[in-house]
Design a protein around this motif. Sequence first.
Motif, mmCIF file in Angstrom:
data_model
loop_
_atom_site.group_PDB
_atom_site.id
_atom_site.type_symbol
_atom_site.label_atom_id
_atom_site.label_comp_id
_atom_site.label_asym_id
_atom_site.label_seq_id
_atom_site.Cartn_x
_atom_site.Cartn_y
_atom_site.Cartn_z
ATOM 1 N N THR A 269 0.816 -1.545 0.376
ATOM 2 C CA THR A 269 -0.223 -0.119 -0.063
ATOM 3 C C THR A 269 0.738 1.230 0.474
ATOM 4 O O THR A 269 2.036 1.753 0.282
ATOM 5 C CB THR A 269 -0.840 -0.184 1.347
ATOM 6 N N PRO A 270 0.481 2.163 -0.289
ATOM 7 C CA PRO A 270 1.631 4.077 -0.474
ATOM 8 C C PRO A 270 1.487 4.060 1.160
ATOM 9 O O PRO A 270 1.086 3.122 1.900
ATOM 10 C CB PRO A 270 0.464 4.665 -0.985
ATOM 11 N N LEU A 271 2.726 4.526 1.067
ATOM 12 C CA LEU A 271 3.252 4.961 2.605
ATOM 13 C C LEU A 271 2.711 5.891 3.175
ATOM 14 O O LEU A 271 2.385 7.238 2.296
ATOM 15 C CB LEU A 271 4.788 5.238 2.727
ATOM 16 N N ARG A 272 1.843 6.261 4.028
ATOM 17 C CA ARG A 272 1.102 7.224 5.236
ATOM 18 C C ARG A 272 1.791 8.384 5.379
ATOM 19 O O ARG A 272 1.466 9.310 4.938
ATOM 20 C CB ARG A 272 0.331 6.465 6.215
ATOM 21 N N GLU A 273 3.228 8.458 5.268
ATOM 22 C CA GLU A 273 4.262 9.466 5.387
ATOM 23 C C GLU A 273 5.486 9.070 5.466
ATOM 24 O O GLU A 273 5.646 7.769 5.362
ATOM 25 C CB GLU A 273 4.328 9.665 7.238
ATOM 26 N N CYS A 274 6.077 9.547 4.765
ATOM 27 C CA CYS A 274 7.786 9.389 4.134
ATOM 28 C C CYS A 274 8.487 11.007 4.361
ATOM 29 O O CYS A 274 8.249 12.122 3.756
ATOM 30 C CB CYS A 274 7.420 9.022 3.352
ATOM 31 N N SER A 275 9.308 11.022 4.854
ATOM 32 C CA SER A 275 10.657 12.341 5.055
ATOM 33 C C SER A 275 11.176 11.800 5.360
ATOM 34 O O SER A 275 12.262 10.372 5.345
ATOM 35 C CB SER A 275 9.120 12.580 6.076
ATOM 36 N N VAL A 276 12.483 12.235 4.698
ATOM 37 C CA VAL A 276 14.136 12.345 4.918
ATOM 38 C C VAL A 276 14.277 13.770 5.466
ATOM 39 O O VAL A 276 14.475 15.490 4.252
ATOM 40 C CB VAL A 276 14.568 12.356 3.340
ATOM 41 N N THR B 130 15.883 15.091 -7.521
ATOM 42 C CA THR B 130 15.001 13.699 -7.815
ATOM 43 C C THR B 130 13.625 14.184 -7.395
ATOM 44 O O THR B 130 13.052 13.150 -7.789
ATOM 45 C CB THR B 130 15.465 12.251 -7.470
ATOM 46 N N HIS B 131 13.812 15.102 -6.352
ATOM 47 C CA HIS B 131 12.692 15.482 -5.254
ATOM 48 C C HIS B 131 12.872 16.859 -5.279
ATOM 49 O O HIS B 131 13.286 17.579 -4.746
ATOM 50 C CB HIS B 131 12.770 14.421 -4.490
ATOM 51 N N ALA B 132 11.316 17.069 -5.354
ATOM 52 C CA ALA B 132 11.122 18.763 -4.593
ATOM 53 C C ALA B 132 11.082 18.684 -2.270
ATOM 54 O O ALA B 132 10.508 18.215 -1.780
ATOM 55 C CB ALA B 132 9.522 19.061 -4.363
ATOM 56 N N VAL B 133 12.742 19.255 -2.707
ATOM 57 C CA VAL B 133 12.582 19.614 -1.121
ATOM 58 C C VAL B 133 12.778 20.776 -0.977
ATOM 59 O O VAL B 133 13.059 21.670 -2.019
ATOM 60 C CB VAL B 133 14.773 18.710 -0.811
ATOM 61 N N TYR C 5 12.172 16.592 2.914
ATOM 62 C CA TYR C 5 11.871 16.400 1.712
ATOM 63 C C TYR C 5 10.826 15.702 2.629
ATOM 64 O O TYR C 5 10.555 14.606 3.356
ATOM 65 C CB TYR C 5 11.816 14.814 0.438
ATOM 66 N N ARG C 6 8.886 15.776 2.148
ATOM 67 C CA ARG C 6 8.070 15.647 2.547
ATOM 68 C C ARG C 6 6.514 14.851 1.897
ATOM 69 O O ARG C 6 6.511 15.405 0.537
ATOM 70 C CB ARG C 6 7.817 15.936 3.558
ATOM 71 N N ASP C 7 6.735 13.586 2.122
ATOM 72 C CA ASP C 7 4.923 13.277 0.930
ATOM 73 C C ASP C 7 4.086 12.127 2.471
ATOM 74 O O ASP C 7 4.963 11.309 3.330
ATOM 75 C CB ASP C 7 5.623 12.878 0.089
ATOM 76 N N THR C 8 3.237 12.253 2.110
ATOM 77 C CA THR C 8 2.004 11.925 2.040
ATOM 78 C C THR C 8 1.834 10.787 1.886
ATOM 79 O O THR C 8 0.934 10.841 0.161
ATOM 80 C CB THR C 8 1.066 12.068 3.342
ATOM 81 N N ASN C 9 0.857 9.493 1.327
ATOM 82 C CA ASN C 9 0.263 7.930 0.758
ATOM 83 C C ASN C 9 0.562 8.664 -0.393
ATOM 84 O O ASN C 9 0.076 9.103 -1.791
ATOM 85 C CB ASN C 9 -1.702 8.973 0.756
ATOM 86 N N VAL C 10 1.870 7.955 -0.445
ATOM 87 C CA VAL C 10 3.007 8.649 -1.181
ATOM 88 C C VAL C 10 3.869 6.824 -1.579
ATOM 89 O O VAL C 10 3.692 5.817 -1.026
ATOM 90 C CB VAL C 10 4.004 9.189 -1.199
ATOM 91 N N ARG C 11 3.847 6.019 -3.636
ATOM 92 C CA ARG C 11 4.670 5.308 -2.799
ATOM 93 C C ARG C 11 5.946 5.764 -4.063
ATOM 94 O O ARG C 11 5.842 5.708 -5.078
ATOM 95 C CB ARG C 11 3.625 3.878 -3.944
ATOM 96 N N LEU D 17 21.134 14.034 -3.691
ATOM 97 C CA LEU D 17 21.293 15.168 -3.065
ATOM 98 C C LEU D 17 23.073 15.849 -3.558
ATOM 99 O O LEU D 17 23.338 14.789 -3.733
ATOM 100 C CB LEU D 17 21.299 15.478 -1.801
ATOM 101 N N TYR D 18 22.995 16.785 -4.777
ATOM 102 C CA TYR D 18 24.187 17.733 -5.060
ATOM 103 C C TYR D 18 24.023 18.591 -3.710
ATOM 104 O O TYR D 18 23.374 19.001 -3.503
ATOM 105 C CB TYR D 18 24.425 17.336 -6.201
ATOM 106 N N TYR D 19 25.694 18.788 -3.308
ATOM 107 C CA TYR D 19 25.984 19.927 -2.480
ATOM 108 C C TYR D 19 27.272 20.341 -2.998
ATOM 109 O O TYR D 19 27.991 19.397 -2.827
ATOM 110 C CB TYR D 19 25.503 20.281 -1.294
ATOM 111 N N ALA D 20 27.388 21.566 -3.260
ATOM 112 C CA ALA D 20 28.730 21.741 -3.245
ATOM 113 C C ALA D 20 29.531 22.604 -2.626
ATOM 114 O O ALA D 20 29.286 23.604 -1.387
ATOM 115 C CB ALA D 20 28.839 22.502 -4.322
ATOM 116 N N THR D 21 30.855 23.031 -2.443
ATOM 117 C CA THR D 21 31.399 24.081 -1.399
ATOM 118 C C THR D 21 32.397 24.212 -1.833
ATOM 119 O O THR D 21 32.750 24.825 -2.751
ATOM 120 C CB THR D 21 31.915 23.299 0.116
#
Length: 268
Positions: free
Chosen positions: A171-178, A195-198, A212-218, A225-229
């Motif tokens: 089933t879709p995940l009720r809650e997903c967060s990173v 890849t994701h809307a953050v 990143y947070r979403d609900t009812n998602v598969r 994630l890329y980051y540069a210094t």
Amino acid sequence: MMRALLLGMMLLLFAGLALADGMLLPTRSEVPAFGVSYHRVNVTIDRQVATTEVDQAFSNRGNRQVEGTYIFPILDGMTISKFSLYAGNEELPHRVLAKDEARRIYTGIVSKRQDPALLEWLGHRMIQARVFPIEPHEDKRIRLAYQEVLIAKQQLVKYVYPLKTEKLSATPLRECSVTIRLRAAAPLRNIYSPTHAVTIARHGEHEAVVTYRDTNVRPDQDLVLYYATSPDPVGVDLLTYREPGAGDGYFLLLASPRAGAQQADWSR
């Protein structure tokens, strides 16, 4: 013979693609797959040392008590620092398996469940734990943490958290967060996920929080994630991509000024 040859070719093909995301599988093939109630991830990246903490809850959607097997692939370079799985107040035992034994168990699971997507788990060591009992409509919580050292290429660092194995959830995940907390010795410039809307919250030049947070998602793809210094007033990074055997490829140019940069800084 052809079936064995095809399986061998598939094992070799997917050996380099195994993903570090845990999954709870029913021991008996006729038992419906478990759902995922929530999947919460907290990551701290401090000077390229990434500590990832995973908190998952799997749900028994059936009407009877069942047994499951939890497996978590361990990629090269990863060090497991915590694993907690409880039946009531009792912590359940687990094993860390070598590659050969892990491959044998994976192959057995694939043959029983007839799910080719599980082949992505082949080729690495793994944690294995027997989970029993799992009562009807009960959530089973599993927590773990691991460390890895991220590689920087020309001051550009890439972090990947594998989410796409959750597409196997019943089933879709009720809650997903990173949530990713970044700390760097040099000023942070570009922070980008293709890849994701953050959301990105910067705290000075050396720290940031990416969420990143979403609900009812598969989820069907990994979070990248890329980051540069850079000590320069404006950080400029180039990402390139080309399909194997294809002609022209693609590129993405990222440019990010430091906080408070003046227009004169852009003309240098």
